[in-house]
Design a protein around this motif. Structure first.
Motif, short mmCIF file in Angstrom:
data_model
loop_
_atom_site.label_atom_id
_atom_site.label_comp_id
_atom_site.label_asym_id
_atom_site.label_seq_id
_atom_site.Cartn_x
_atom_site.Cartn_y
_atom_site.Cartn_z
N PHE A 1 -44.62 47.87 -3.32
CA PHE A 1 -45.28 46.68 -3.13
C PHE A 1 -46.99 46.60 -3.08
CE2 PHE A 1 -46.59 42.56 -0.92
CZ PHE A 1 -45.78 41.87 -1.59
N GLY B 1 -35.81 46.09 1.62
CA GLY B 1 -36.80 46.86 0.58
C GLY B 1 -36.86 48.35 0.57
N GLY B 2 -37.74 48.72 -0.08
CA GLY B 2 -38.06 50.29 0.13
C GLY B 2 -38.14 50.88 1.70
N VAL B 3 -39.24 50.24 2.06
CA VAL B 3 -39.41 50.81 3.62
C VAL B 3 -38.43 50.17 4.49
CG1 VAL B 3 -41.09 50.74 5.52
CG2 VAL B 3 -41.96 50.84 3.23
N SER C 1 -34.29 38.30 2.31
CA SER C 1 -33.73 37.07 1.69
C SER C 1 -32.28 37.19 1.55
CB SER C 1 -34.26 37.25 0.23
OG SER C 1 -35.64 37.00 -0.20
N LYS D 1 -29.53 39.31 -0.32
CA LYS D 1 -29.50 40.77 -0.16
C LYS D 1 -28.43 40.83 0.96
CE LYS D 1 -34.30 41.02 -1.53
NZ LYS D 1 -35.70 41.46 -1.15
N ARG E 1 -34.82 35.13 5.98
CA ARG E 1 -36.26 35.46 5.99
C ARG E 1 -36.85 34.12 6.12
NH1 ARG E 1 -39.55 33.81 1.89
NH2 ARG E 1 -38.51 33.60 -0.05
N TYR F 1 -48.17 47.49 9.68
CA TYR F 1 -48.39 48.39 8.37
C TYR F 1 -48.37 47.71 7.20
CZ TYR F 1 -43.30 48.08 7.41
OH TYR F 1 -41.86 47.64 7.22
N SER G 1 -47.92 41.65 3.37
CA SER G 1 -47.04 41.08 2.20
C SER G 1 -47.65 39.54 2.17
CB SER G 1 -45.56 41.32 2.37
OG SER G 1 -45.40 42.55 2.19
N VAL H 1 -49.66 37.87 -0.44
CA VAL H 1 -49.25 37.83 -2.02
C VAL H 1 -48.48 36.70 -2.00
CG1 VAL H 1 -47.97 38.70 -3.91
CG2 VAL H 1 -49.19 40.30 -2.35
N PHE I 1 -50.50 51.42 11.04
CA PHE I 1 -50.19 52.66 10.46
C PHE I 1 -50.73 52.51 8.92
CE2 PHE I 1 -47.31 55.45 7.97
CZ PHE I 1 -47.68 56.70 8.54
N LEU J 1 -50.03 55.23 5.71
CA LEU J 1 -49.93 56.61 5.31
C LEU J 1 -51.02 56.96 4.17
CD1 LEU J 1 -48.12 58.81 5.04
CD2 LEU J 1 -46.62 57.52 3.41
N ARG K 1 -38.80 39.04 -5.22
CA ARG K 1 -38.15 39.50 -4.29
C ARG K 1 -36.70 39.80 -4.71
NH1 ARG K 1 -40.22 37.21 0.71
NH2 ARG K 1 -41.87 35.80 0.57
N ASN L 1 -35.59 43.11 -5.72
CA ASN L 1 -35.47 44.51 -5.68
C ASN L 1 -34.38 44.40 -4.08
OD1 ASN L 1 -37.81 43.90 -4.22
ND2 ASN L 1 -37.71 45.98 -3.38
N1 LIG Z 1 -48.66 51.22 5.53
C1 LIG Z 1 -47.98 52.17 5.09
O1 LIG Z 1 -48.37 53.36 4.93
C2 LIG Z 1 -47.13 51.48 4.11
C3 LIG Z 1 -46.13 52.29 3.27
C4 LIG Z 1 -45.51 51.84 2.36
C5 LIG Z 1 -45.14 50.41 2.27
N2 LIG Z 1 -46.00 49.53 3.28
C6 LIG Z 1 -45.67 48.00 3.04
O2 LIG Z 1 -44.65 47.81 3.66
C7 LIG Z 1 -44.14 46.78 3.03
C8 LIG Z 1 -42.95 46.85 1.91
O3 LIG Z 1 -43.35 47.91 0.97
P1 LIG Z 1 -42.27 48.34 -0.33
O4 LIG Z 1 -43.05 49.01 -1.03
O5 LIG Z 1 -41.14 49.13 0.59
O6 LIG Z 1 -41.80 47.11 -0.63
P2 LIG Z 1 -40.37 46.34 -0.75
O7 LIG Z 1 -40.02 45.94 0.80
O8 LIG Z 1 -39.52 46.77 -1.49
O9 LIG Z 1 -41.14 44.84 -1.16
C9 LIG Z 1 -40.48 43.66 -1.71
C10 LIG Z 1 -39.95 42.98 -0.70
O10 LIG Z 1 -40.96 42.27 0.28
C11 LIG Z 1 -40.55 41.21 0.58
N3 LIG Z 1 -41.69 40.17 0.61
C12 LIG Z 1 -42.38 39.94 1.80
N4 LIG Z 1 -43.28 38.98 1.30
C13 LIG Z 1 -43.20 38.87 0.13
C14 LIG Z 1 -44.07 38.17 -0.99
N5 LIG Z 1 -45.48 37.93 -0.49
N6 LIG Z 1 -43.83 38.56 -2.09
C15 LIG Z 1 -42.83 39.15 -2.59
N7 LIG Z 1 -41.96 39.78 -1.74
C16 LIG Z 1 -42.14 39.75 -0.46
C17 LIG Z 1 -39.22 40.73 -0.21
O11 LIG Z 1 -38.20 40.80 0.17
P3 LIG Z 1 -37.29 39.55 1.24
O12 LIG Z 1 -37.26 38.47 0.12
O13 LIG Z 1 -35.91 40.30 1.30
O14 LIG Z 1 -38.20 39.50 2.41
C18 LIG Z 1 -39.34 41.78 -1.35
O15 LIG Z 1 -38.13 42.01 -2.05
C19 LIG Z 1 -45.41 46.07 2.11
O16 LIG Z 1 -46.13 45.30 2.89
C20 LIG Z 1 -45.88 47.62 1.82
O17 LIG Z 1 -47.35 47.27 1.79
C21 LIG Z 1 -47.20 50.22 3.86
#
Ligand SMILES: NC(=O)c1ccc[n+]([C@@H]2O[C@H](COP(=O)([O-])OP(=O)(O)OC[C@H]3O[C@@H](n4cnc5c(N)ncnc54)[C@H](OP(=O)(O)O)[C@@H]3O)[C@@H](O)[C@H]2O)c1
Length: 419
Positions: free
Chosen positions: A82, A191-193, A214, A217, A231, A275, A278, A281, A316, A318, A370, A372
């Motif tokens: 993301f 999502g991934g995390v 969502s 899922k 959500r 951390y 989102s 966006v 946090f 990374l 959203r 994935n």
């Molecule tokens: N601080 C760190 O070290 C770190 C490391 C990795 C990731 N992150 C953060 O963790 C979060 C998740 O990252 P990820 O890469 O694993 O992504 P992800 O969760 O796979 O991202 C996509 C999901 O986020 C949700 N979402 C929430 N707000 C959204 C928006 N405004 N637009 C679109 N989707 C939105 C949606 O799920 P739903 O519709 O199901 O809610 C979407 O499917 C992100 O905020 C990312 O920046 C932080």
């Protein structure tokens, strides 16, 4: 796994990071010929400027060679996060100059090494963090950020592993000290995390996971999360109905009003971790309105209130830990523990879909929409699926001028390979 060389100190790492951005990111793409010698070229995803999907294209760039302390990796797969969407929009603090090659993680095979790269050999199967420039056929990165992967781990899994599982692990076990019987609230649980958090929680007995996602899922992830909420609804009363005393750990990647809600849900001695952001966006390009709204809604926390209520508030990041704060050592230690859990078959990255480099726009649109469940992967060797309509993602020469079409979201006619 043999330990790599000792990590450099924080100041050295920051300088090194800046050199990497300078060399690989901020500079105009090099031409194939330099000084009369023909240099090998590679395909990369290029971000020509911050904005919409039209800023992304596949381009040719001179192949990097490893400098001292660097490992050259023939990339097999890259993670799409993301955060990459936020980078594309320029929705991050201190964005680097464009054009740049995005991407912070990849997996592949060691092809060459610079001086002083003890611990690695040509042919090693590895995953790596990269300070931008991961979305390429070849990557050079300091060995501090490279990890040999378990024999059973595929390149696709490795590219889905590093960012998500390391972030989830460090937040749960090192910042929040997750223990038996605790409860955790996680947003974007599909999502991934989110899925990495859910799996890691299941390695500790009797942990309750509250998740938001969502609705479509829920069926797919219901076994990994104890209580799932739509959500779109206010999760606070729903959590309180099940657990009136609240939760022990809140992991907030949304920001805005969720900060106050999360802190409000904490039990005494509970930990809230921010951390991500989102919520900033909304549309295809950066929205100053969403940024301002999110900032305005964030609870302005008074430490005296935290003291009186026995609550812990943390943040946090990374990538900042790795690339700005010299945190390679704790990250390597987390990776080793995670590989052990992987080898015991207790965790396994959930992959949503595989995309060719040429399909990066559609992949990004999927995460934006959203759509994935788990992680999106750029599979470097995957040929693009033939398009059914106008193809605007063809390979082009790097840096060429292009017209602006804000809000121009490409067609979504390709059928990705869904795992
Ligand atoms: N601080 C760190 O070290 C770190 C490391 C990795 C990731 N992150 C953060 O963790 C979060 C998740 O990252 P990820 O890469 O694993 O992504 P992800 O969760 O796979 O991202 C996509 C999901 O986020 C949700 N979402 C929430 N707000 C959204 C928006 N405004 N637009 C679109 N989707 C939105 C949606 O799920 P739903 O519709 O199901 O809610 C979407 O499917 C992100 O905020 C990312 O920046 C932080």
């Amino acid at each position: 796994m043999k330990p790599a060389d000792a990590p450099k100190d924080g100041a050295g790492m920051a300088a090194e990071t800046e050199r990497m951005i300078e060399r690989d990111g901020a500079k105009e793409p090099e031409s194939a010929a330099s000084g009369g010698e023909t240099r090998k070229e590679m395909r990369v995803v290029l971000l020509t400027g911050f904005g919409g999907l039209n800023k992304l294209r596949v381009a040719k760039k001179a192949m990097p060679e490893p400098q001292e302390g660097e490992v050259k990796i023939r990339v097999k797969a890259c993670g799409l996060n993301f955060l990459d969407l936020m980078v594309r929009q320029g929705n991050i603090d201190n964005p680097p100059k464009t054009p740049l090659v995005p991407g912070f993680e990849c997996s592949g095979i060691v092809e060459a090494m610079g001086e002083n790269t003890q611990g690695f050999e040509i042919g090693d199967r590895v995953m790596a963090f990269v300070n931008y420039s991961a979305w390429a056929e070849v990557v050079c990165t300091p060995l501090d950020f490279v990890y040999k992967i378990p024999d059973d781990m595929t390149f696709i899994e490795a590219a889905a592993f590093s960012m998500n599982f390391v972030a989830a692990y460090m937040m749960l076990f090192e910042v929040a000290a997750l223990r038996e019987g605790m409860s955790v609230l996680v947003h974007s649980a599909g999502g991934g995390v989110g899925q990495a958090v859910a799996q890691l929680c299941s390695t500790v007995s009797n942990v309750t996971v509250f998740g938001t996602a969502s609705p479509f899922k829920h069926e797919a992830i219901k076994d990994s999360v104890t209580h799932l909420f739509d959500r779109n609804i206010d999760y606070v009363p729903e959590v309180k109905k099940i657990s009136p005393e609240g939760v022990d750990i809140v992991l907030d990647c949304l920001c805005g009003e969720n900060t106050g809600k999360g802190l409000g849900l904490l039990k005494p001695l509970g930990t809230y971790i921010l951390y991500g952001s989102s919520n900033m966006v909304t549309g295809e390009t950066k929205s100053f309105f969403s940024f301002a709204k999110s900032w305005w809604q964030v609870e302005k926390v008074n430490p005296i209130k935290l003291y009186e209520e026995n609550k812990v508030m943390a943040g946090f990041s990374l990538l900042n830990l790795l690339f700005k704060q010299g945190g390679c050592k704790p990250v390597r230690s987390a990776v080793e523990k995670l590989f052990s859990l992987y080898n015991q078959k207790k965790i396994k990255p959930l992959v949503d879909s595989l995309w060719a480099l040429e399909e990066v726009k559609e992949a990004m649109q999927r995460i934006h929409d959203r759509g994935n469940i788990g992680k999106l992967i750029l599979d470097v060797e995957k040929p693009p699926t033939p398009l059914m309509a106008n193809d605007s993602t063809e390979t082009s020469e790097a840096g060429e001028d292009e017209e602006e079409h804000e809000g121009d979201s490409d067609n979504k006619e390709r059928m990705p390979f869904i795992q």
